[in-house]
Structures are given as structure tokens and as C-alpha cells.
Write a protein that holds these residues in place. Sequence first.
Motif, short mmCIF file in Angstrom:
data_model
loop_
_atom_site.label_atom_id
_atom_site.label_comp_id
_atom_site.label_asym_id
_atom_site.label_seq_id
_atom_site.Cartn_x
_atom_site.Cartn_y
_atom_site.Cartn_z
N ASP A 172 0.63 -1.10 0.10
CA ASP A 172 -0.16 0.02 0.05
C ASP A 172 0.91 1.17 0.00
OD1 ASP A 172 0.61 -0.23 3.17
OD2 ASP A 172 -0.40 1.81 2.88
N ASP A 174 0.01 5.51 1.11
CA ASP A 174 -1.08 6.49 1.34
C ASP A 174 -0.92 7.85 0.68
OD1 ASP A 174 1.08 7.35 2.89
OD2 ASP A 174 0.48 7.21 4.86
N VAL A 201 -5.25 -3.12 3.51
CA VAL A 201 -5.56 -1.82 3.80
C VAL A 201 -4.24 -0.78 4.68
CG1 VAL A 201 -7.80 -2.13 4.22
CG2 VAL A 201 -6.54 -1.94 6.35
N ARG A 210 -8.00 8.24 10.52
CA ARG A 210 -8.46 7.43 9.14
C ARG A 210 -7.90 8.16 7.93
NH1 ARG A 210 -14.99 7.01 10.45
NH2 ARG A 210 -14.95 6.14 12.66
N GLU A 212 -7.00 7.07 3.62
CA GLU A 212 -7.17 6.18 2.52
C GLU A 212 -5.86 5.70 2.03
OE1 GLU A 212 -9.44 8.06 -0.61
OE2 GLU A 212 -11.57 7.61 0.62
N THR A 213 -5.82 4.36 1.74
CA THR A 213 -4.59 3.82 1.25
C THR A 213 -4.81 3.31 -0.26
OG1 THR A 213 -4.91 1.75 2.22
CG2 THR A 213 -3.57 3.19 3.48
N TYR A 214 -3.96 3.30 -1.15
CA TYR A 214 -3.92 2.61 -2.42
C TYR A 214 -3.06 1.56 -2.74
CZ TYR A 214 -6.32 7.16 -2.71
OH TYR A 214 -7.09 8.36 -2.50
N SER A 217 -8.27 1.58 -1.63
CA SER A 217 -9.11 2.41 -1.92
C SER A 217 -9.93 2.55 -3.25
CB SER A 217 -8.65 3.87 -1.49
OG SER A 217 -8.42 3.95 -0.21
N TYR A 218 -9.30 2.07 -4.40
CA TYR A 218 -9.90 2.21 -5.63
C TYR A 218 -11.22 1.51 -5.72
CZ TYR A 218 -5.71 4.32 -7.66
OH TYR A 218 -4.53 5.10 -7.91
N ALA A 223 -11.06 -4.08 -0.02
CA ALA A 223 -9.86 -3.62 1.08
C ALA A 223 -10.03 -4.32 2.48
CB ALA A 223 -10.19 -2.19 1.16
N GLY A 240 -10.86 3.34 8.28
CA GLY A 240 -11.55 4.11 7.22
C GLY A 240 -12.70 3.50 6.61
N PHE A 242 -13.30 3.20 3.60
CA PHE A 242 -12.95 2.30 2.39
C PHE A 242 -12.92 0.76 2.91
CE2 PHE A 242 -8.94 3.13 3.97
CZ PHE A 242 -8.08 2.11 3.67
#
Length: 392
Positions: A172, A174, A201, A210, A212-214, A217-218, A223, A240, A242
Motif C-alpha cells: 500500500d 497513503d 489496507v 482514518r 485512505e490507502t492505495y 481505496s480504488y 480492502a 477508514g 473504504f
Amino acid sequence: MRRGHRPLRAGTALVLVGLATFTGAHAASADGARCTFPAEPIEERPWSLQRVLLDQLWQETRGAGVSVAVIDSGVDTANPQLAGAVAADRGADFTEGEGDSTTDTVGHGTKVAGIIAARSHEDTGFVGLAPESTIVPIRQTDSQAGGTIGTLAQAIEHAVEQDVDVINISQDTDAPPAGDSALRTAVAEAVNADIVVIASVGNDGADGRRRETYPASYDGVLAVGASDRNNERAPFSQSGDFVGIAAPGVDMVSTVPGGGQCVDSGTSFAAPYVAGVAALLRAAHPEWSAQQVVTHLQQTAERATPGPDPHTGWGVVDPVRALTDDDTEPAEAPVPDEPAPAPPAPEVAALDLGETHAERSERLGTFVVLTAAVLTAAVAGAALILRDRRRQ
């Protein structure tokens, strides 16, 4: 917790979210424990599998015919539990390190793959959740160079080309990628190709923030957060809106390079737990879309509230329920549980209020009058008897 893994390539870095530092053939877990591999086999059945009735889980399928791409640090095939589980010819290596997709100098990818597809072995009680599924190893990071947004996008594109059924990403960042980033495009292509895309996550949740991580989160990505033995969020697991689901991620036993098993913690190892169940569902229901598989995982998860929360999403995955509670075709999105019906009103017994103060006064007055009358009569009678005796 994400620390110590500095990428050497240009681009936004991603982190293997179950690892801390690497030194040769050693890896540190999220809770600081070190693992040297090859390792001794762990004989006991790990707690994350003790909570599952495996015979019931596997009564219909063990994942045969389903392929799961593990985009990670490589998957070692020298471990006997993974020797027959890995399709090296379908793999790829997007690092500049020595070896290929079956070279894992970190140990992270081998652990992830084991949770999904490790074959049973007489030396250990550990086994993968889908022990007849096939791992497609895609090495995208190693101990010398961290993966980037670009290499992760390439890895996902390769998984799509290999027509896999499930993709597991235990990495991940962020730092939000650009709106038109290659990573967003690659994830969208995988989702559109009807692939179940699963991502961890991250392990920065201890501060309570809180974020979002990628790529977790897409849109279209499931997640996965980490839960503990009590089905509660592991303290390190990122929270989060997500977060879609949770799975065991504390003290997780899995395979390591060369042979044997080690114990590790992190959302990195919660994600493949869900991926293993997803592989079983894809084998049991090839007619279901990827979104229906995700919805079913969430709908059958074990939760304390009717709907999702930002800590464990729709709840902790329930492998047996997911594989056995499948009489109806799942919807495209999970729905909150129906509230429990109100219990029937209890029958109220007739209430005896007793006498009022006025009634009590009247009763006592009557008693006094009657008593006085009786006493008067008695006295009068006694007087008459005494008078008659005197006359005699």
C-alpha cells in the motif's frame, strides 16, 4: 507497521505492509519478531485455521482450477508446501534483482502465497485455505529495491493477461496517485476483466487516524483489514470508510523460503486469507461475477452491527458460512442485516391492589362496633344470670 523498506527506484513507493526490515535471509514481522528461513515446521494447527471446520469448508471444492496472482516479493517453490502450487511459467519479475518470480529473498510473498494455497504436509498443521488452487507469482519488489506505482501497475496488467481469477496485493501507499495514474488504470482493467481484486489496507492504524490507502481505496477493490482472535480490529490495522472486510492478521503462521513456517502479523496476511476464500467461491460458483463473489464474502461475514463500520468493514470473513450459505445468487452489493423482530409483549397478570384506606377504616369500624355489641350482650347476659341466682 511500515518502516525501514526504502525503495531505490523513482516513483511513488509502495510498502509490503507485513514487513519491517530485511537483512539477508531474515524478515521482521509487524510486532518485531524475527524469522530466519528455512525454518522449523510448526506442528500445531494455527488459531486462524482452528476457527474453521476445514472438512465442512472443503466439502465441495478445494479451489482446483482457480488461479490467484500474488503480486509481491516472489514465491519460493523450494518449500514443499508450495512446490506443486506455483505456476512459474505464468509468472513475471518486474524487479532488477537476481533470480525470477520464484526467488523470494524477503519471505513476504512466500508467506502470502502459503495462506492461500499451501498444500497439506505431515510435518505441520498449517495448510492453505484453497490448497488446490494455483499461485501465479509476480515479483514486483525485493530486498534491494522497493516496488513503485509503475511496477505495480505492470504487475496487475500481467495478471490480467494471464487471465487469473483473483489478484492479491499486500502492499500500500497513503500518497494518493494522480487521477490518471497507471495504477488506477490497471486496477480498472482488472475489475473490468471480472477479476476479484483484493488489497490490504495497511498497518498504520495505531494512531487512530482514518486515511485512505492505495490501491485498496480504488473502486472495485476489496480492502481487507486485520482482525485478532476476538474478531476485533487489530490495533495496527488502518481504519477508514473504504475498509470492506476484515480477516485474521495477528500471529499468522505461513510458509517461508526453503521450508518450514514462521509467525507474522499484518494486514498483508489478512488479505490472502480472504483471497483463499474467494478462490474457493470462484471454484464453487464459476457463474458468479467477481462483484458477486465480493458481495457474498461481505454479506456472510461475522459482524457486531447490522451494516459496515470503518474498522472491520462488513465484518470478519466467515469461510464456512461463505461456502455453505449460498442457496441464492448474491446481489451486486451487500445490504444491512434485518433488525431482529421485537419479542412478543409479556402477559401481565391481574394486579391485586388490596383494600383502600377508606375500605380498611370501614372494616375496622365495623369490627369495633360488632365487638362492642358482642361485649355488651355478654355483659348483659352475665348480669341477668347473676340476678337470677340471687333471687333463688
